[in-house]
Design a protein around this motif. Structure first.
Motif, mmCIF file in Angstrom:
data_model
loop_
_atom_site.group_PDB
_atom_site.id
_atom_site.type_symbol
_atom_site.label_atom_id
_atom_site.label_comp_id
_atom_site.label_asym_id
_atom_site.label_seq_id
_atom_site.Cartn_x
_atom_site.Cartn_y
_atom_site.Cartn_z
ATOM 1 N N GLY A 198 0.797 -1.221 0.000
ATOM 2 C CA GLY A 198 0.000 0.000 0.000
ATOM 3 C C GLY A 198 0.825 1.264 0.000
ATOM 4 O O GLY A 198 0.322 2.351 0.247
ATOM 5 N N LEU A 199 2.112 1.134 -0.282
ATOM 6 C CA LEU A 199 2.926 2.338 -0.282
ATOM 7 C C LEU A 199 2.912 2.988 -1.652
ATOM 8 O O LEU A 199 3.104 2.324 -2.653
ATOM 9 C CB LEU A 199 4.374 1.989 0.098
ATOM 10 N N PRO A 200 2.667 4.292 -1.679
ATOM 11 C CA PRO A 200 2.711 4.965 -2.965
ATOM 12 C C PRO A 200 4.138 4.993 -3.513
ATOM 13 O O PRO A 200 5.095 5.069 -2.748
ATOM 14 C CB PRO A 200 2.235 6.393 -2.648
ATOM 15 N N VAL A 201 4.238 4.876 -4.828
ATOM 16 C CA VAL A 201 5.544 4.858 -5.461
ATOM 17 C C VAL A 201 5.806 6.191 -6.157
ATOM 18 O O VAL A 201 4.992 6.655 -6.961
ATOM 19 C CB VAL A 201 5.633 3.711 -6.494
ATOM 20 N N ASP B 277 5.085 10.284 9.743
ATOM 21 C CA ASP B 277 4.895 8.844 9.740
ATOM 22 C C ASP B 277 4.358 8.283 8.438
ATOM 23 O O ASP B 277 4.027 7.117 8.349
ATOM 24 C CB ASP B 277 3.964 8.408 10.894
ATOM 25 N N HIS B 278 4.219 9.133 7.443
ATOM 26 C CA HIS B 278 3.846 8.610 6.145
ATOM 27 C C HIS B 278 5.077 8.001 5.497
ATOM 28 O O HIS B 278 6.199 8.429 5.757
ATOM 29 C CB HIS B 278 3.311 9.728 5.249
ATOM 30 N N VAL C 46 -4.766 5.941 -3.740
ATOM 31 C CA VAL C 46 -3.501 5.668 -3.074
ATOM 32 C C VAL C 46 -3.715 5.664 -1.573
ATOM 33 O O VAL C 46 -4.196 6.623 -0.996
ATOM 34 C CB VAL C 46 -2.451 6.729 -3.441
ATOM 35 N N ARG C 47 -3.389 4.524 -1.003
ATOM 36 C CA ARG C 47 -3.563 4.414 0.420
ATOM 37 C C ARG C 47 -2.228 4.754 1.071
ATOM 38 O O ARG C 47 -1.219 4.109 0.829
ATOM 39 C CB ARG C 47 -3.982 2.982 0.773
ATOM 40 N N GLU D 255 2.404 -2.205 6.885
ATOM 41 C CA GLU D 255 2.508 -3.296 7.841
ATOM 42 C C GLU D 255 2.805 -4.576 7.078
ATOM 43 O O GLU D 255 2.138 -4.894 6.100
ATOM 44 C CB GLU D 255 1.206 -3.449 8.629
ATOM 45 N N GLY D 256 3.844 -5.256 7.509
ATOM 46 C CA GLY D 256 4.208 -6.514 6.866
ATOM 47 C C GLY D 256 4.652 -6.347 5.432
ATOM 48 O O GLY D 256 4.613 -7.282 4.654
ATOM 49 N N ALA D 257 5.057 -5.144 5.088
ATOM 50 C CA ALA D 257 5.540 -4.956 3.732
ATOM 51 C C ALA D 257 6.884 -5.639 3.577
ATOM 52 O O ALA D 257 7.704 -5.615 4.475
ATOM 53 C CB ALA D 257 5.686 -3.465 3.431
ATOM 54 N N GLU D 258 7.057 -6.272 2.417
ATOM 55 C CA GLU D 258 8.353 -6.914 2.227
ATOM 56 C C GLU D 258 9.416 -5.852 1.996
ATOM 57 O O GLU D 258 9.113 -4.721 1.657
ATOM 58 C CB GLU D 258 8.295 -7.885 1.052
#
Ligand SMILES: Nc1nc2c(ncn2[C@@H]2O[C@H](COP(=O)(O)OP(=O)(O)OP(=O)(O)O)[C@@H](O)[C@H]2O)c(=O)[nH]1
Ligand SMILES: [Mg+2]
Length: 539
Positions: free
Chosen positions: A346-349, A394-395, A515-516, A521-524
């Motif tokens: 869910g991370l914006p690129v 924290d973003h 975009v969330r 959390e638990g991102a690889e």
């Protein structure tokens, strides 16, 4: 002396120019009969010719109308690297009268590549032609010693003359040659000379007239250069023709860029992509395997990625392209999987894009505190690298550094780097970085916009950054602000203006559609998607 009398008599008798090519032992090697006004020197054996050497032949020929050396005589001397050229005028009694002579000059001896001696009565000529030629060769050889091998500079770098032939105005060609010079420097070439020629139309066979080509050859000879780099892209036959005529190695801008990519490729996929581009470039150029071809393959412009030698056999090239394609397909799948993983997180690129050397990698390093290779060379980065960037709020986002763009990107590279550039398709936001301190910043920004449009990325939200603001004068800053009112001016080096960028990025990704943004959390681990180890032995 007797040769001169005999020559005058024959020439007078038949009413045409007659010439002798005389070797260093004074023996006539060729006798040539010309027309009344000119003489055509036969195709000479090139065997003796190497960089810094003369042909070992001088031309003595008659002029029937009492005229001195003309352009054509001098061109012949330059082109054929004759020791000297002499015109002997013939008087009304079939007797030799005046001798006009010219010979080549060693580098640095003056502006002209040759010296025309004052005319003198033929029987008063005492010049020892051999001594002159040998002195010149010794001078050229000394030049060669200083540079340890012919064509190499003291630094061990190969020397090249850059050539621009175009219909565009000189200023435009000059700017383009500046870029070619930066490319040459990055490729490890020393550039002692550059030649700019504006023409009304490009000669399809040789680009230029033969006279001008001869001049270029002499410029290279005097500078101790063994390589000509032409700006723009030459056709296979043009490269062959130019190499044939000038007896120098000839490459074009595309080959130079491919060579840089080959040197910089570090990862498996980078190397494969570069090799693919090189093979695709070579393929149509292998119609005939001949001497010019071997010139095409040696040294700069012919190096494979790493220390591998490029394949030159057509059938094997086809097979190799096939294998590389398969392997790249596999790599693309893995990349797509890595992207999907990041998307799940869910991370914006956010992708950094821009002209080569704009400071993308430096900006990535400054923003994320990493140590990606950043240097003052073109195409330092070939593989996309991703880093996490956590904002104080924290973003978190993924920031991706990419391969730099260049105007007129060779199509072979475009195809080969499709996999790499596909990364950009996944971007939620593009940060287009431009080098504000570069005199061509406008053209570079436009080229980047064009390439993005071409890649159908014109609709991806975009921020425009003017980097290297620290290196821009007050006056120019004002100009640039007017030219790019939307731009965020900053310095990746001094960090000035950095917060304006991070705020703008944050604002965009927050409001971005779908975009969330939040803590992953638990991102690889997305620190890099080039986790494929380089096999120790290349197959
Ligand atoms: N003065 C100044 N120099 C900078 C700044 N940012 C980068 N540079 C220099 O510009 C050069 C190129 O920087 P890179 O970060 O390698 O540029 P890049 O866009 O990644 O280039 P490629 O990967 O080759 O396409 C380096 O010598 C940097 O030190 C800046 O803000 N100010
Ligand atoms: Mg870079």
């Amino acid at each position: 002396m007797d040769q001169a009398r005999e020559l005058a008599a024959i020439s007078y008798g038949i009413g045409r120019q007659v010439g002798l090519l005389i070797d260093r032992k004074g023996r006539p090697a060729h006798i040539i009969v010309g027309s009344q006004k000119g003489i055509l020197i036969p195709e000479l054996d090139r065997a003796r010719l190497s960089a810094g050497r003369l042909r070992g032949l001088r031309l003595l020929h008659t002029h029937l109308a009492g005229e001195g050396l003309n352009e054509e005589d001098l061109t012949d001397m330059l082109f054929l690297r004759l020791d000297s050229v002499a015109a002997l005028t013939v008087d009304g009694m079939a007797q030799p009268a005046t001798l006009h002579m010219a010979h080549l000059l060693p580098p640095g001896a003056g502006d002209a590549p040759y010296d025309v001696l004052p005319p003198r009565p033929f029987d008063r000529v005492e010049e020892d032609c051999n001594a002159l030629a040998e002195a010149l060769e010794a001078e050229l050889a000394r030049e060669g010693e200083r540079i340890d091998a012919p064509g190499k500079a003291a630094s061990g770098r190969e020397k090249a003359v850059l050539v621009s032939v175009a219909t565009a105005p000189k200023a435009v060609q000059d700017a383009s040659l500046d870029e070619l010079a930066a490319l040459a420097d990055t490729a490890g070439l020393d550039v002692p000379e550059r030649v700019v020629q504006r023409v009304s139309a490009i000669n399809p066979k040789f680009l230029l007239g033969k006279g001008k080509l001869a001049e270029i050859e002499i410029v290279a000879l005097r500078a101790g250069a063994s390589l000509l780099v032409f700006d723009g892209e030459l056709s296979p036959s043009q490269i062959r023709n130019l190499a044939e005529v000038t007896q120098l190695r000839v490459i074009d801008r595309t080959q130079l860029i491919l060579d840089i990519f080959a040197q910089h490729a570090a990862t498996r996929s980078g190397k494969l992509q570069v090799e693919m581009a090189q093979l695709k470039y070579l393929q149509p150029r292998l119609v005939r395997q001949d001497r010019a071809m071997s010139r095409l393959m040696g040294g700069i412009g012919g190096r494979g990625p790493g220390e591998t030698k490029l394949e030159v056999d057509r059938r094997r090239i086809r097979e190799r392209i096939g294998r590389i394609k398969d392997e790249l397909k596999e790599l693309r799948k893995r990349r797509a999987a890595a992207r999907a993983g990041r998307a799940r997180a869910g991370l914006p690129v956010v992708s950094l894009v821009g002209y080569t050397n704009a400071g993308k990698s430096t900006l990535l390093n400054t923003l994320t505190g990493s140590a990606v290779l950043a240097e003052n060379r073109l195409f330092a980065t070939l593989d996309p690298t991703s880093r996490r960037l956590r904002f104080p709020s924290d973003h978190e986002i993924i920031l991706t550094d990419t391969v730099g763009f260049i105007r007129e990107l060779p199509k072979e590279l475009k195809e080969a780097f499709r996999a790499t550039l596909e990364e950009l398709e996944a971007a939620d936001l593009l940060v287009a970085v431009a080098d504000a301190s570069h005199p061509e910043v406008e053209a570079q920004a436009a080229a980047v916009a064009d390439i993005l449009q071409e890649m159908e990325l014109g609709d991806t939200p975009r921020l425009f950054v003017l980097n290297k603001w620290d290196a821009v004068s007050e006056e120019r800053r004002w100009e640039l602000r007017n030219l790019f009112p939307e731009a965020i001016a900053l310095s990746a080096k001094t960090r000035d203006g950095l917060s304006e960028l991070t705020e703008a990025v944050l604002a965009r990704v927050r409001s971005g559609p779908g975009v969330r943004v939040g803590r992953a959390e638990g991102a690889e681990d997305a620190s890099t998607d080039e986790g494929i180890p380089e096999p120790s032995a290349t197959p």
